[in-house]
Design a protein around this motif. Structure first.
Motif, PDB file in Angstrom:
ATOM      1  N   ILE A 167       0.836  -1.206   0.000  1.00  0.00           N
ATOM      2  CA  ILE A 167       0.000   0.000   0.000  1.00  0.00           C
ATOM      3  C   ILE A 167       0.871   1.256   0.000  1.00  0.00           C
ATOM      4  N   VAL A 168       1.903   1.282   0.852  1.00  0.00           N
ATOM      5  CA  VAL A 168       2.801   2.440   0.905  1.00  0.00           C
ATOM      6  C   VAL A 168       3.495   2.631  -0.444  1.00  0.00           C
ATOM      7  N   ALA A 169       3.943   1.543  -1.055  1.00  0.00           N
ATOM      8  CA  ALA A 169       4.594   1.637  -2.367  1.00  0.00           C
ATOM      9  C   ALA A 169       3.637   2.193  -3.416  1.00  0.00           C
ATOM     10  N   LEU A 170       2.382   1.787  -3.373  1.00  0.00           N
ATOM     11  CA  LEU A 170       1.396   2.311  -4.322  1.00  0.00           C
ATOM     12  C   LEU A 170       1.161   3.808  -4.114  1.00  0.00           C
ATOM     13  N   ILE A 171       1.125   4.234  -2.867  1.00  0.00           N
ATOM     14  CA  ILE A 171       0.952   5.661  -2.579  1.00  0.00           C
ATOM     15  C   ILE A 171       2.152   6.450  -3.108  1.00  0.00           C
ATOM     16  N   ILE A 172       3.357   5.931  -2.869  1.00  0.00           N
ATOM     17  CA  ILE A 172       4.563   6.580  -3.382  1.00  0.00           C
ATOM     18  C   ILE A 172       4.509   6.657  -4.904  1.00  0.00           C
ATOM     19  N   ARG A 173       4.075   5.580  -5.543  1.00  0.00           N
ATOM     20  CA  ARG A 173       3.975   5.556  -7.004  1.00  0.00           C
ATOM     21  C   ARG A 173       3.010   6.630  -7.511  1.00  0.00           C
TER      22      ARG A 173
END
Length: 167
Positions: free
Chosen positions: A119-125
Motif C-alpha cells: 500500500i505504501v509503495a502504491l501511494i509513493i507511485r
C-alpha cells in the motif's frame, strides 16, 4: 521478465538507437535463458534438502490456512477482516488498477507488514507519477526491478546459508 526487458529498453535510451536496442535485447534474452537454466539446475539439486527442512513457500501455507478456515472461526475472522480492505482498495482503484490484488499478494507473501508495504509503495507511485509524469514512471520501473532483484538475492542467500545448519 517483461519488467527486465522494459528496464533494459529504458536504460538503452527508449529505442533511440535501433541497432543498439536490438543487440541489447539479444544479450538480455540470452542472459534470461542462462538464468532460467541455472535456476532450474539449482532447484533440481536443492529441492530435496529444502523440503526435508520444511521450507515451503508461504503461499502453500496460505492455501492450507484457507482450507482450514472452515474448521476455525478465528482464521475465518482474519480472512474476512483482510478481505474488506482488499475489496475497498480494488473498488477505489477500479478494474484496470489491481490495487486489491496487489494488497492480497502482499498479504500472501508473508505477513501483514508486506501488505502494508505494498500500500505504501502504491501511494509513493501515485505521488511520483503525478509530480514527475512519465520520467517518474521510468525511474520507478528501474527502482522496482532493482528492489525485486535485491529481495530475491537476499532471500536466496539467507535460505541457502541456512541449509547447512542443523536444527
Amino acid at each position: 521478465m517483461a519488467y527486465d526487458f522494459k528496464c533494459g529498453y529504458i536504460l538503452r535510451g527508449n529505442g533511440a538507437d535501433p541497432d543498439f536496442e536490438r543487440a541489447g535485447r539479444k544479450q538480455q534474452y540470452m542472459a534470461e535463458i542462462v538464468s532460467f537454466f541455472v535456476a532450474f539446475a539449482v532447484v533440481l539439486v536443492m529441492c530435496n534438502t529444502y523440503f526435508k527442512q520444511d521450507l515451503f513457500a508461504p503461499v502453500a501455507r496460505t492455501f492450507v490456512t484457507t482450507i482450514e478456515a472452515g474448521s476455525s472461526p478465528e482464521i475465518a475472522k482474519w480472512l474476512i477482516i483482510f478481505a474488506v480492505p482488499g475489496a475497498i482498495l480494488q473498488f477505489i482503484g477500479g478494474p484496470k488498477k489491481q490495487l486489491g490484488v496487489l494488497f492480497a499478494t502482499g498479504m500472501l507473501v508473508g505477513s501483514t507488514i508486506t501488505g502494508i508495504t505494498v500500500i505504501v509503495a502504491l501511494i509513493i507511485r501515485i505521488v511520483v507519477v503525478r509530480l514527475k509524469g512519465e520520467e517518474g514512471q521510468s525511474t520507478l520501473y528501474i527502482l522496482g526491478a532493482g528492489s525485486i532483484a535485491g529481495s530475491a538475492l537476499y532471500s536466496f542467500f539467507t535460505s541457502t546459508l541456512q541449509l547447512g545448519k542443523k536444527k
